[in-house]
Motif scaffolding. Structure first.
Motif, PDB file in Angstrom:
ATOM      1  N   THR A 140     -29.833  81.651  32.595  1.00 52.34           N
ATOM      2  CA  THR A 140     -30.092  83.316  32.011  1.00 52.34           C
ATOM      3  C   THR A 140     -30.874  83.962  33.230  1.00 52.34           C
ATOM      4  O   THR A 140     -31.192  83.681  34.299  1.00 52.34           O
ATOM      5  N   THR A 141     -31.010  85.118  32.801  1.00 55.91           N
ATOM      6  CA  THR A 141     -31.740  86.132  33.509  1.00 55.91           C
ATOM      7  C   THR A 141     -32.906  86.936  32.633  1.00 55.91           C
ATOM      8  O   THR A 141     -32.698  87.303  31.470  1.00 55.91           O
ATOM      9  N   LEU A 142     -34.057  86.932  33.158  1.00 58.18           N
ATOM     10  CA  LEU A 142     -35.132  87.633  32.673  1.00 58.18           C
ATOM     11  C   LEU A 142     -34.930  89.218  33.202  1.00 58.18           C
ATOM     12  O   LEU A 142     -34.804  89.477  34.229  1.00 58.18           O
ATOM     13  N   PHE A 143     -35.525  90.195  32.075  1.00 58.63           N
ATOM     14  CA  PHE A 143     -35.504  91.291  32.630  1.00 58.63           C
ATOM     15  C   PHE A 143     -36.706  92.200  31.992  1.00 58.63           C
ATOM     16  O   PHE A 143     -37.471  91.628  30.995  1.00 58.63           O
ATOM     17  N   TYR A 144     -37.127  93.143  32.667  1.00 59.70           N
ATOM     18  CA  TYR A 144     -38.239  93.991  32.338  1.00 59.70           C
ATOM     19  C   TYR A 144     -38.215  95.261  32.976  1.00 59.70           C
ATOM     20  O   TYR A 144     -37.588  95.527  33.950  1.00 59.70           O
ATOM     21  N   GLU A 145     -38.461  96.180  31.976  1.00 55.69           N
ATOM     22  CA  GLU A 145     -38.146  97.471  32.278  1.00 55.69           C
ATOM     23  C   GLU A 145     -39.020  98.669  31.729  1.00 55.69           C
ATOM     24  O   GLU A 145     -39.782  98.334  30.742  1.00 55.69           O
ATOM     25  N   VAL A 146     -39.139  99.707  32.167  1.00 53.31           N
ATOM     26  CA  VAL A 146     -39.848 101.104  31.945  1.00 53.31           C
ATOM     27  C   VAL A 146     -38.604 102.274  31.916  1.00 53.31           C
ATOM     28  O   VAL A 146     -38.079 102.399  32.746  1.00 53.31           O
ATOM     29  N   ASN A 147     -38.451 102.629  30.609  1.00 53.88           N
ATOM     30  CA  ASN A 147     -37.206 103.592  30.472  1.00 53.88           C
ATOM     31  C   ASN A 147     -37.612 104.756  29.640  1.00 53.88           C
ATOM     32  O   ASN A 147     -37.339 105.015  28.739  1.00 53.88           O
ATOM     33  N   PRO A 148     -38.362 105.485  30.307  1.00 53.85           N
ATOM     34  CA  PRO A 148     -39.096 106.897  29.673  1.00 53.85           C
ATOM     35  C   PRO A 148     -37.660 107.669  29.168  1.00 53.85           C
ATOM     36  O   PRO A 148     -36.719 107.820  29.937  1.00 53.85           O
ATOM     37  N   ALA A 149     -37.894 108.171  28.068  1.00 56.38           N
ATOM     38  CA  ALA A 149     -37.002 109.275  27.382  1.00 56.38           C
ATOM     39  C   ALA A 149     -37.703 110.634  27.030  1.00 56.38           C
ATOM     40  O   ALA A 149     -38.748 110.422  26.753  1.00 56.38           O
ATOM     41  N   LEU A 150     -36.943 111.559  27.013  1.00 56.48           N
ATOM     42  CA  LEU A 150     -37.286 112.777  26.282  1.00 56.48           C
ATOM     43  C   LEU A 150     -36.508 112.868  24.994  1.00 56.48           C
ATOM     44  O   LEU A 150     -35.215 112.907  24.995  1.00 56.48           O
ATOM     45  N   LEU A 151     -37.233 113.143  23.935  1.00 55.57           N
ATOM     46  CA  LEU A 151     -36.635 113.434  22.541  1.00 55.57           C
ATOM     47  C   LEU A 151     -36.624 115.099  22.552  1.00 55.57           C
ATOM     48  O   LEU A 151     -37.633 115.617  22.319  1.00 55.57           O
ATOM     49  N   ILE A 152     -35.361 115.497  22.261  1.00 57.85           N
ATOM     50  CA  ILE A 152     -35.242 116.775  21.966  1.00 57.85           C
ATOM     51  C   ILE A 152     -35.074 117.067  20.629  1.00 57.85           C
ATOM     52  O   ILE A 152     -34.087 116.890  19.852  1.00 57.85           O
ATOM     53  N   GLY A 153     -36.277 117.653  20.321  1.00 58.93           N
ATOM     54  CA  GLY A 153     -36.332 118.019  18.873  1.00 58.93           C
ATOM     55  C   GLY A 153     -35.817 119.632  18.432  1.00 58.93           C
ATOM     56  O   GLY A 153     -35.495 119.978  19.390  1.00 58.93           O
ATOM     57  N   GLU A 154     -35.962 119.897  16.953  1.00 55.33           N
ATOM     58  CA  GLU A 154     -35.456 121.131  16.776  1.00 55.33           C
ATOM     59  C   GLU A 154     -36.431 122.187  17.351  1.00 55.33           C
ATOM     60  O   GLU A 154     -35.933 123.117  17.754  1.00 55.33           O
ATOM     61  N   THR A 155     -37.788 122.115  17.391  1.00 53.30           N
ATOM     62  CA  THR A 155     -38.561 123.040  18.161  1.00 53.30           C
ATOM     63  C   THR A 155     -39.412 122.319  19.288  1.00 53.30           C
ATOM     64  O   THR A 155     -40.066 123.375  19.861  1.00 53.30           O
ATOM     65  N   ASP A 156     -39.379 121.339  19.782  1.00 57.26           N
ATOM     66  CA  ASP A 156     -40.119 121.041  20.835  1.00 57.26           C
ATOM     67  C   ASP A 156     -39.664 119.739  21.444  1.00 57.26           C
ATOM     68  O   ASP A 156     -38.410 119.196  20.955  1.00 57.26           O
ATOM     69  N   VAL A 157     -39.808 119.291  22.515  1.00 56.56           N
ATOM     70  CA  VAL A 157     -39.724 118.199  23.348  1.00 56.56           C
ATOM     71  C   VAL A 157     -40.853 117.076  23.266  1.00 56.56           C
ATOM     72  O   VAL A 157     -42.042 117.465  23.586  1.00 56.56           O
ATOM     73  N   SER A 158     -40.694 116.049  23.039  1.00 57.59           N
ATOM     74  CA  SER A 158     -41.535 114.870  22.981  1.00 57.59           C
ATOM     75  C   SER A 158     -41.290 113.775  23.941  1.00 57.59           C
ATOM     76  O   SER A 158     -39.942 113.459  24.309  1.00 57.59           O
ATOM     77  N   LEU A 159     -42.169 112.997  24.560  1.00 58.47           N
ATOM     78  CA  LEU A 159     -41.990 111.989  25.250  1.00 58.47           C
ATOM     79  C   LEU A 159     -42.102 110.529  24.379  1.00 58.47           C
ATOM     80  O   LEU A 159     -42.924 110.149  23.853  1.00 58.47           O
ATOM     81  N   LEU A 160     -41.073 109.678  25.055  1.00 58.18           N
ATOM     82  CA  LEU A 160     -40.828 108.276  24.342  1.00 58.18           C
ATOM     83  C   LEU A 160     -41.275 107.389  25.724  1.00 58.18           C
ATOM     84  O   LEU A 160     -40.546 107.403  26.741  1.00 58.18           O
ATOM     85  N   LEU A 161     -41.961 106.608  25.654  1.00 57.01           N
ATOM     86  CA  LEU A 161     -42.422 105.631  27.006  1.00 57.01           C
ATOM     87  C   LEU A 161     -42.172 104.080  26.607  1.00 57.01           C
ATOM     88  O   LEU A 161     -43.277 103.545  26.005  1.00 57.01           O
ATOM     89  N   PRO A 162     -40.995 103.529  26.651  1.00 58.74           N
ATOM     90  CA  PRO A 162     -40.908 102.009  26.135  1.00 58.74           C
ATOM     91  C   PRO A 162     -41.085 101.413  27.315  1.00 58.74           C
ATOM     92  O   PRO A 162     -40.880 101.620  28.483  1.00 58.74           O
ATOM     93  N   PHE A 163     -41.766  99.845  27.198  1.00 60.00           N
ATOM     94  CA  PHE A 163     -41.858  99.059  28.182  1.00 60.00           C
ATOM     95  C   PHE A 163     -41.113  97.855  27.609  1.00 60.00           C
ATOM     96  O   PHE A 163     -41.480  97.514  26.222  1.00 60.00           O
ATOM     97  N   ARG A 164     -40.013  97.306  28.204  1.00 57.21           N
ATOM     98  CA  ARG A 164     -39.200  96.225  27.567  1.00 57.21           C
ATOM     99  C   ARG A 164     -39.431  94.861  28.474  1.00 57.21           C
ATOM    100  O   ARG A 164     -39.473  94.858  29.739  1.00 57.21           O
ATOM    101  N   LEU A 165     -39.053  93.808  27.726  1.00 58.56           N
ATOM    102  CA  LEU A 165     -39.166  92.468  28.139  1.00 58.56           C
ATOM    103  C   LEU A 165     -38.156  91.639  27.347  1.00 58.56           C
ATOM    104  O   LEU A 165     -38.068  91.738  26.257  1.00 58.56           O
ATOM    105  N   GLY A 166     -37.251  91.063  28.028  1.00 58.46           N
ATOM    106  CA  GLY A 166     -36.282  90.127  27.477  1.00 58.46           C
ATOM    107  C   GLY A 166     -35.177  89.074  28.228  1.00 58.46           C
ATOM    108  O   GLY A 166     -35.638  88.950  29.426  1.00 58.46           O
ATOM    109  N   ILE A 167     -34.351  88.777  27.658  1.00 60.67           N
ATOM    110  CA  ILE A 167     -33.471  87.510  28.475  1.00 60.67           C
ATOM    111  C   ILE A 167     -32.254  88.147  28.163  1.00 60.67           C
ATOM    112  O   ILE A 167     -31.617  88.568  27.284  1.00 60.67           O
ATOM    113  N   ILE A 168     -31.274  88.018  29.302  1.00 61.11           N
ATOM    114  CA  ILE A 168     -29.745  88.174  29.456  1.00 61.11           C
ATOM    115  C   ILE A 168     -29.167  86.917  29.417  1.00 61.11           C
ATOM    116  O   ILE A 168     -29.491  86.003  30.329  1.00 61.11           O
ATOM    117  N   PHE A 169     -28.150  86.808  28.421  1.00 60.79           N
ATOM    118  CA  PHE A 169     -27.393  85.637  28.445  1.00 60.79           C
ATOM    119  C   PHE A 169     -26.229  85.603  29.039  1.00 60.79           C
ATOM    120  O   PHE A 169     -25.441  86.595  29.335  1.00 60.79           O
TER     121      PHE A 169
END
Length: 169
Positions: A140-169
């Protein structure tokens, strides 16, 4: 009737035009992981979640992926908890391996959809661009990532900052 935007159509049109690898058939991959999410969508909040990903290679360097994520903001207890569904469609460019590890760049579009009554945050489309690494194991393969996103709301923009860790089959 809701119209599909230009960017999703252009993204899929480019992928349809990309040539397949003829030397070998590359098979789809599936992954499962955990994530933490820091968000400014509802003040400043920290959540824990799970994520599944299915990816299909276009060639040896480029893959397209569909992610389904579910995050719970539970640190205030069950009564004040809120939950979010955050799917994504991404392109993943894998850079050259360095030993048994390879960096990759991931980017695309998604959504941020609160699914609980306790959430005061916006919902809407997201744009994400991040980096990650895959680490080859035996089967298998292990993955880890940082994948920031901009949330485009109706009146403003917010930041989403996820940190992920997992297994690829």
């Amino acid at each position: 009737m809701k119209r599909i935007g230009f960017f999703p159509l252009a993204f899929f049109a480019l992928l349809a035009l990309a040539p397949r690898v003829s030397a070998q058939e590359l098979s789809p991959r599936f992954g499962l992981g955990f994530n933490t999410l820091i968000t400014t969508a509802d003040g400043f909040d920290f959540g824990l979640g799970i994520r599944g990903r299915a990816s299909a290679p276009v060639n040896a360097d480029l893959s397209v992926a569909v992610d389904l994520g579910f995050t719970g903001f539970i640190l205030g207890g069950r009564d004040d908890a809120s939950y979010v569904f955050d799917p994504q469609v991404s392109a993943i460019v894998t850079l050259p391996f360095q030993g048994d590890r390879a960096p990759y760049v991931i980017g695309g579009i998604g959504a941020y959809a609160p699914i609980s009554d306790n959430s005061n945050s916006d919902s809407g489309p997201t744009l994400h661009l991040g980096v990650g690494w895959v680490q080859a194991l035996n089967e298998t393969t292990l993955f880890y990532e940082v994948n920031p996103a901009l949330l485009i709301g109706e009146t403003d923009v917010s930041l989403l900052l996820p940190f992920r860790l997992g297994i690829i089959f």
